[in-house]
Design a protein around this motif. Sequence first.
Motif, mmCIF file in Angstrom:
data_model
loop_
_atom_site.group_PDB
_atom_site.id
_atom_site.type_symbol
_atom_site.label_atom_id
_atom_site.label_comp_id
_atom_site.label_asym_id
_atom_site.label_seq_id
_atom_site.Cartn_x
_atom_site.Cartn_y
_atom_site.Cartn_z
ATOM 1 N N ALA A 166 85.421 -30.394 72.124
ATOM 2 C CA ALA A 166 84.755 -31.150 70.931
ATOM 3 C C ALA A 166 84.210 -32.192 71.893
ATOM 4 O O ALA A 166 83.478 -33.096 72.365
ATOM 5 N N SER A 189 80.794 -29.953 65.431
ATOM 6 C CA SER A 189 79.797 -31.548 66.177
ATOM 7 C C SER A 189 80.885 -32.120 67.589
ATOM 8 O O SER A 189 81.761 -31.458 67.708
ATOM 9 N N ARG A 191 71.116 -22.880 65.979
ATOM 10 C CA ARG A 191 72.385 -23.888 65.915
ATOM 11 C C ARG A 191 72.775 -24.378 64.519
ATOM 12 O O ARG A 191 71.929 -25.296 64.503
ATOM 13 N N THR A 230 78.377 -29.174 72.162
ATOM 14 C CA THR A 230 76.512 -29.295 72.842
ATOM 15 C C THR A 230 76.337 -28.916 74.014
ATOM 16 O O THR A 230 75.755 -27.896 73.893
ATOM 17 N N GLY A 243 75.668 -26.202 61.806
ATOM 18 C CA GLY A 243 77.548 -26.356 61.358
ATOM 19 C C GLY A 243 78.288 -25.638 61.132
ATOM 20 O O GLY A 243 77.622 -24.502 60.271
#
Length: 486
Positions: free
Chosen positions: A239, A357, A381, A362, A383
């Motif tokens: 992340a 996140s 996408r 990403t 969460g």
Amino acid sequence: MPRLRLPVFALLLTATACGGPAGQRKDTTPVVVSAIGSDALLVDPGTTALDTAQAVALAATAQGLVRFDRTGQIEPALAERWAVFDDARSYIFRLGEATWPDGQPVTAGEIVRVLRRAVAANTKSRLAPYLAVIDEIVEMTPQVIEVRLKSPRPDLLNLFAQPEMAVFRGRNFAGSGPFRIVAGKRDGLLLRPAEEPGEGPRAAPTPQEYVRLRGERAAAAIARFRAGASDLVLGGSLADWPIIEAAGIAPENVRLDSALGLFGLAMLHREGFLSTPQNRAAIAMAFDRSAITKAIAPDWSAAETILPAQMDSAAPPAPGSWMTVAPDQRRALARQRVREWQAVHPGPVEITLALPSGAGATLLWGHLASALIAVGLTPHRVGLGDPRADLALVDDVAPYDSGRWYLANACRACSEDTATLIAAARDAPDLYNRTHRIAEADAMLASDVAFIPLAQPLRWSIVALRLSNWQGNARAWHPLNHLRKQ
């Protein structure tokens, strides 16, 4: 130094401006550690799921019967030795000497009470499903404890070495060490080495034997290290991986663990396009795992099987049904299966992925989405925990060395037959049946394509050169008492 609470961008600008050479802190000062997670370090593991910072704090101040060393192997803690009997159904621990922070001896009765509570009440713990095998914990003598199991578990010591199984008492959840809390809460915890029982008077700890431990966000932790205000950042994952490069951390300070666990996409339902193994295999074939991992972190290990090794299975890791297709033909076959589905079900085939996140997630999303688009799918996408998700990223380091942990965590929407086999492995009356049920469940889960392996978990630390004893390991676990050579 005051706690950093600036926005991420400002933190990185500050870090880049203030940074200096790697390992610039003097070796005559306390070791300053940032563990990624909450700044509320002292919590009850019986009521709270521990994050990395909380786990590091608990393991530093309260040990269990055994603990992990710097290589991720078992070493003595409250128990100085142990023996395994009855086909791994009985574990006998002989206790050594240990004291509470007030100097009173730790007794077998106290250890038994804390461990029974951990087994009975730790419903929020990641270990809860695997502790259910414990039938009884018994104080046999003032120096001997027996743990009796319902089924054989040759890997039980790895569970007992986890921070959730630490023995503590009091509102500060402090135990017998290896550190004592000198001061805490406002600016993390200041820790000093605990006295060894029976060793007699010893000289006061030197400054470099103290540890200052903070829990904080990854960006703040990285900025603190870059500014020369800390020696170690622990608990890094995918992340926050891109922040390291953005902050200009020297490559010699960045260390990856050879962590073993699950990193892949779990099916959350078996409807629509995901209703057939062939279509689920099409998604698996869309990804070039080595290309994805190398683009994100060159030393990150890709994975194609659920089990990383044979472990306690009766067979080697089972290949997915899609692995029989040559790598250079996989995407073409995946596109063909999407077109065949669309011929019967006109319109776009939408696939929704649940990801955490963070900048690293990403970055991963970009690679996954590009691959899915290339085979004709329309990705979205959301969460983690979003009910709209079709697949969810699983990113966990294995707490112990059993194939059943991998299968149980990969099986989110697997077939009823697979779930039955995984349960049969848990309840197997002997090791022979356990190993064969694990092998059968692995083969069935792989053939059913209910989980898509992508890689091994990406775990990183940022390490000052003065901490020469830091060593990467399969558990991605780095005890604070093993950071420096003794």
